[in-house]
Motif scaffolding. Structure first.
Motif, PDB file in Angstrom:
ATOM      1  N   THR A 172       0.883  -1.164   0.000  1.00  0.00           N
ATOM      2  CA  THR A 172       0.000   0.000   0.000  1.00  0.00           C
ATOM      3  C   THR A 172       0.918   1.210   0.000  1.00  0.00           C
ATOM      4  O   THR A 172       2.103   1.093   0.275  1.00  0.00           O
ATOM      5  CB  THR A 172      -0.925   0.072   1.225  1.00  0.00           C
ATOM      6  N   GLY A 173       0.333   2.364  -0.310  1.00  0.00           N
ATOM      7  CA  GLY A 173       1.161   3.552  -0.331  1.00  0.00           C
ATOM      8  C   GLY A 173       2.055   3.600  -1.545  1.00  0.00           C
ATOM      9  O   GLY A 173       3.156   4.136  -1.505  1.00  0.00           O
ATOM     10  N   PHE A 174       1.611   3.011  -2.641  1.00  0.00           N
ATOM     11  CA  PHE A 174       2.316   3.155  -3.905  1.00  0.00           C
ATOM     12  C   PHE A 174       1.399   3.840  -4.900  1.00  0.00           C
ATOM     13  O   PHE A 174       0.174   3.740  -4.787  1.00  0.00           O
ATOM     14  CB  PHE A 174       2.711   1.794  -4.475  1.00  0.00           C
ATOM     15  N   GLU A 175       2.000   4.520  -5.871  1.00  0.00           N
ATOM     16  CA  GLU A 175       1.218   5.045  -6.990  1.00  0.00           C
ATOM     17  C   GLU A 175       1.249   3.953  -8.048  1.00  0.00           C
ATOM     18  O   GLU A 175       2.250   3.773  -8.753  1.00  0.00           O
ATOM     19  CB  GLU A 175       1.839   6.334  -7.523  1.00  0.00           C
ATOM     20  N   HIS A 205       0.095   3.344 -10.944  1.00  0.00           N
ATOM     21  CA  HIS A 205       0.276   3.528 -12.381  1.00  0.00           C
ATOM     22  C   HIS A 205       1.602   4.189 -12.714  1.00  0.00           C
ATOM     23  O   HIS A 205       1.921   4.414 -13.869  1.00  0.00           O
ATOM     24  CB  HIS A 205      -0.893   4.323 -12.970  1.00  0.00           C
ATOM     25  N   ARG A 206       2.354   4.526 -11.672  1.00  0.00           N
ATOM     26  CA  ARG A 206       3.640   5.157 -11.924  1.00  0.00           C
ATOM     27  C   ARG A 206       4.740   4.103 -11.885  1.00  0.00           C
ATOM     28  O   ARG A 206       4.581   3.037 -11.303  1.00  0.00           O
ATOM     29  CB  ARG A 206       3.925   6.248 -10.879  1.00  0.00           C
ATOM     30  N   GLU A 240       9.591   6.386 -10.182  1.00  0.00           N
ATOM     31  CA  GLU A 240       8.766   7.457  -9.644  1.00  0.00           C
ATOM     32  C   GLU A 240       8.340   7.133  -8.210  1.00  0.00           C
ATOM     33  O   GLU A 240       8.304   8.010  -7.349  1.00  0.00           O
ATOM     34  CB  GLU A 240       7.543   7.651 -10.558  1.00  0.00           C
ATOM     35  N   ARG A 264      11.033   7.890  -5.803  1.00  0.00           N
ATOM     36  CA  ARG A 264      11.105   9.328  -5.510  1.00  0.00           C
ATOM     37  C   ARG A 264      10.045   9.725  -4.489  1.00  0.00           C
ATOM     38  O   ARG A 264      10.319  10.434  -3.532  1.00  0.00           O
ATOM     39  CB  ARG A 264      10.907  10.135  -6.796  1.00  0.00           C
ATOM     40  N   ILE A 265       8.809   9.254  -4.720  1.00  0.00           N
ATOM     41  CA  ILE A 265       7.717   9.651  -3.825  1.00  0.00           C
ATOM     42  C   ILE A 265       7.933   9.112  -2.414  1.00  0.00           C
ATOM     43  O   ILE A 265       7.824   9.836  -1.434  1.00  0.00           O
ATOM     44  CB  ILE A 265       6.361   9.180  -4.406  1.00  0.00           C
ATOM     45  N   ARG A 266       8.286   7.840  -2.315  1.00  0.00           N
ATOM     46  CA  ARG A 266       8.529   7.265  -0.989  1.00  0.00           C
ATOM     47  C   ARG A 266       9.680   7.958  -0.300  1.00  0.00           C
ATOM     48  O   ARG A 266       9.629   8.228   0.891  1.00  0.00           O
ATOM     49  CB  ARG A 266       8.827   5.773  -1.098  1.00  0.00           C
ATOM     50  N   MET A 271      10.655  10.986  -0.626  1.00  0.00           N
ATOM     51  CA  MET A 271      10.198  12.287  -0.140  1.00  0.00           C
ATOM     52  C   MET A 271       9.353  12.138   1.114  1.00  0.00           C
ATOM     53  O   MET A 271       9.500  12.888   2.071  1.00  0.00           O
ATOM     54  CB  MET A 271       9.356  12.973  -1.206  1.00  0.00           C
ATOM     55  N   LEU A 272       8.452  11.156   1.088  1.00  0.00           N
ATOM     56  CA  LEU A 272       7.577  10.970   2.245  1.00  0.00           C
ATOM     57  C   LEU A 272       8.374  10.509   3.460  1.00  0.00           C
ATOM     58  O   LEU A 272       7.931  10.649   4.591  1.00  0.00           O
ATOM     59  CB  LEU A 272       6.471   9.960   1.914  1.00  0.00           C
ATOM     60  N   LEU A 273       9.548   9.962   3.233  1.00  0.00           N
ATOM     61  CA  LEU A 273      10.398   9.555   4.353  1.00  0.00           C
ATOM     62  C   LEU A 273      11.360  10.657   4.750  1.00  0.00           C
ATOM     63  O   LEU A 273      12.221  10.463   5.590  1.00  0.00           O
ATOM     64  CB  LEU A 273      11.175   8.284   3.994  1.00  0.00           C
ATOM     65  N   GLY A 274      11.232  11.823   4.108  1.00  0.00           N
ATOM     66  CA  GLY A 274      11.996  12.972   4.564  1.00  0.00           C
ATOM     67  C   GLY A 274      13.268  13.268   3.775  1.00  0.00           C
ATOM     68  O   GLY A 274      14.079  14.072   4.205  1.00  0.00           O
TER      69      GLY A 274
END
Lengths: 265, 255
Positions: B105-108, B110-111, B115, B118-120, B122-125
């Motif tokens: 869970t917590g994945f995009e 379709h990306r 990508e 990168r998102i994870r 960022m969310l981890l700081g």
């Protein structure tokens, strides 16, 4: 630390991490147009077609000059779209971010800001179209149009409050985004977007716009852009009052739900 | 990074879930409850996932969590991470926390894998520059190769774990919270993950992880907490707690 201070801190912390929500929001936009030929250019095409088509027909219908009606319709519709999108998408901000909220410790507000990014892109594209329309009809744009900038700030704040309230409330009531979609569909046709406010005044139907806070939020941006002068004082006063009201509601809702959101998802 | 010593302090934490009646979630259900009044059929029962749990973990400790399914292990980890605010009691954590829970869970979806890294990140700081700098390392560790170019909806559970674990440990966290992730990778990845865990632990940081593998717990953890129905049944040296837990599970008169 009081609950209110903590909330404000979380909002500030979320704002500061602009890279995160900006990235998420932009990724959403790219995602929406993934594998399409022209991509986000669709936003531009949609709006141009819509404004061109509806604009010319409605100008005749409401006995308006196309030259002044088209810019009025364009900017009104664009701002309306922004307001509507932030309200309905705001309702899904936390619900759709469930996977993130349950795994990462960022303040939840970044998911509201992500929705704001998502809605601001069409707003920016639409405003560009407005200027193009003004140029095409050779309408003058004076320095007074800069009054739209404070208006824009008011609009953004209001939209952020709307989206935040919707985000919290929709976690509790999952029907809310659907209900708002229906309500906004009706509101779009009674809000002075397609017709100038004077047509309501002429018929003694002033209450229709007077009771509609969204009208004032449109007007603080639209009036300066179309007429290159500030909107009337009354418009600003009511907008400011509405913002205070939204803020109070938001604090109340957030206080009640902020800590419970993760359990209700 | 703040200089205060790393610690996790949970005091009398209570976590309560609303379960059962989903009617309360809809407007219709809410209106019905107004009409019927409290005590009607819409009064939702609660489940206390944690019933007053107190734990103090300090720098350098490696703590294992054991207990049957639904004992409150994952909930306690999420309280430590600051994801579940306790309804009573407090949870204070000093240090940069890196949680690794419910992968997939917590994945995009379709990306692409890139990508999602990168998102994870960022969310981890991590900052975007840090992420770009670490991309090759993360990609290499995940061993996902060309799969990183594909949308993650095509991934298997094991691949999600590889991706999530690679990102989470790349942020160089001070406190690593893992929820039964080690089991899902294949053999070669588990080996790599173990190696990285050991490196991590050698740096004197805090590790808390839940597992059903007594071998992993014995190998990694100097301390183990046995959770049972939302309370701490036992908290002590791993060897003792694991032994008592085994006895309890194997004995017919178990609670």
């Amino acid at each position: 630390m009081s609950a209110t201070t903590e909330l404000l801190n979380n909002n500030l912390k979320a704002l500061k991490n602009w890279r995160v929500w900006f990235h998420l929001g932009m990724a959403d936009i790219r995602n929406k147009f993934a594998r399409s030929l022209v991509g986000p250019l669709w936003i531009l095409l949609n709006l141009t077609l819509w404004v061109g088509g509806i604009g010319t027909v409605y100008a005749a219908l409401f006995h308006q000059e196309v030259q002044s009606y088209l810019p009025f319709l364009t900017i009104g519709f664009v701002v309306w779209g922004f307001l509507a999108q932030t309200i309905t998408d705001g309702g899904n901000a936390f619900v759709f971010a469930e996977g993130y909220i349950k795994q990462f410790t960022y303040p939840k507000q970044i998911y509201v800001l992500r929705v704001m990014v998502n809605a601001t892109v069409p707003l920016a594209i639409g405003t560009t179209i407005f200027f193009v329309v003004m140029l095409i009809f050779n309408n003058p744009i004076g320095l007074g149009a800069l009054w739209s900038l404070p208006g824009l700030v008011l609009l953004l704040i209001a939209a952020y409050f709307h989206a935040s309230i919707m985000a919290y409330a929709s976690v509790r009531f999952r029907d809310l985004p659907h209900g708002m979609t229906s309500l906004l569909q009706v509101l779009m046709f009674v809000t002075p977007i397609f017709f100038p406010v004077k047509t309501l005044k002429e018929r003694g139907l002033d209450f229709i716009y007077q009771l509609n806070p969204l009208y004032y939020l449109i007007e603080v941006v639209r009036h300066p852009l179309v007429f290159s002068e500030p909107a009337s004082m009354e418009i600003y006063e009511i907008t400011a009052g509405y913002l205070v009201l939204l803020f109070v509601v938001l604090i109340a809702v957030a206080k009640r739900f902020d800590k419970r959101v993760v359990y209700m998802l | 990074m703040n200089s205060s010593p790393l610690s996790i302090t949970v005091t009398d934490a209570v976590v309560r879930f609303q379960v059962g009646n989903a009617d309360g979630q809809t407007l219709k259900g809410f209106l019905a409850s107004l009409k019927n009044g409290p005590g009607g059929r819409n009064v939702a029962p609660f489940v206390d996932a944690l019933k007053g749990v107190s734990v103090k973990i300090v720098a350098g400790e490696r703590v294992g969590l054991i207990g049957h399914n639904g004992a409150g292990k994952s909930t306690l980890l999420k309280v430590m991470a600051g994801i579940y605010p306790p309804v009573a009691g407090t949870a204070v954590t000093h240090g940069h926390v890196c949680p690794l829970f419910e992968f997939a869970t917590g994945f995009e979806y379709h990306r692409s894998g890139w990508e999602n890294i990168r998102i994870r990140g960022m969310l981890l700081g991590m900052s975007p520059d840090e992420i770009e700098a670490k991309l090759p390392e993360i990609a290499a560790f995940s061993e996902l190769g060309n799969f990183l170019d594909y949308p993650v909806r095509t991934y298997s559970t094991g691949m999600f774990v590889r991706l999530a674990f690679a990102v989470s440990t790349a942020v160089n966290p001070e406190i690593l919270l893992l929820d039964e992730v080690m089991g899902a990778g294949d053999l070669s990845f588990t080996e790599k993950a173990n190696k990285r865990m050991r490196e991590f632990m050698d740096q004197g940081k805090i590790l808390v992880f839940s597992s059903h593998s007594m071998e992993l717990l014995t190998e990694y953890c100097n301390r183990t907490i046995w959770m049972d129905h939302g309370v701490i049944r036992e908290d002590g040296p791993t060897a003792d707690v694991v032994q008592h837990y085994k006895n309890s599970v194997l004995s017919p008169a178990r609670v």
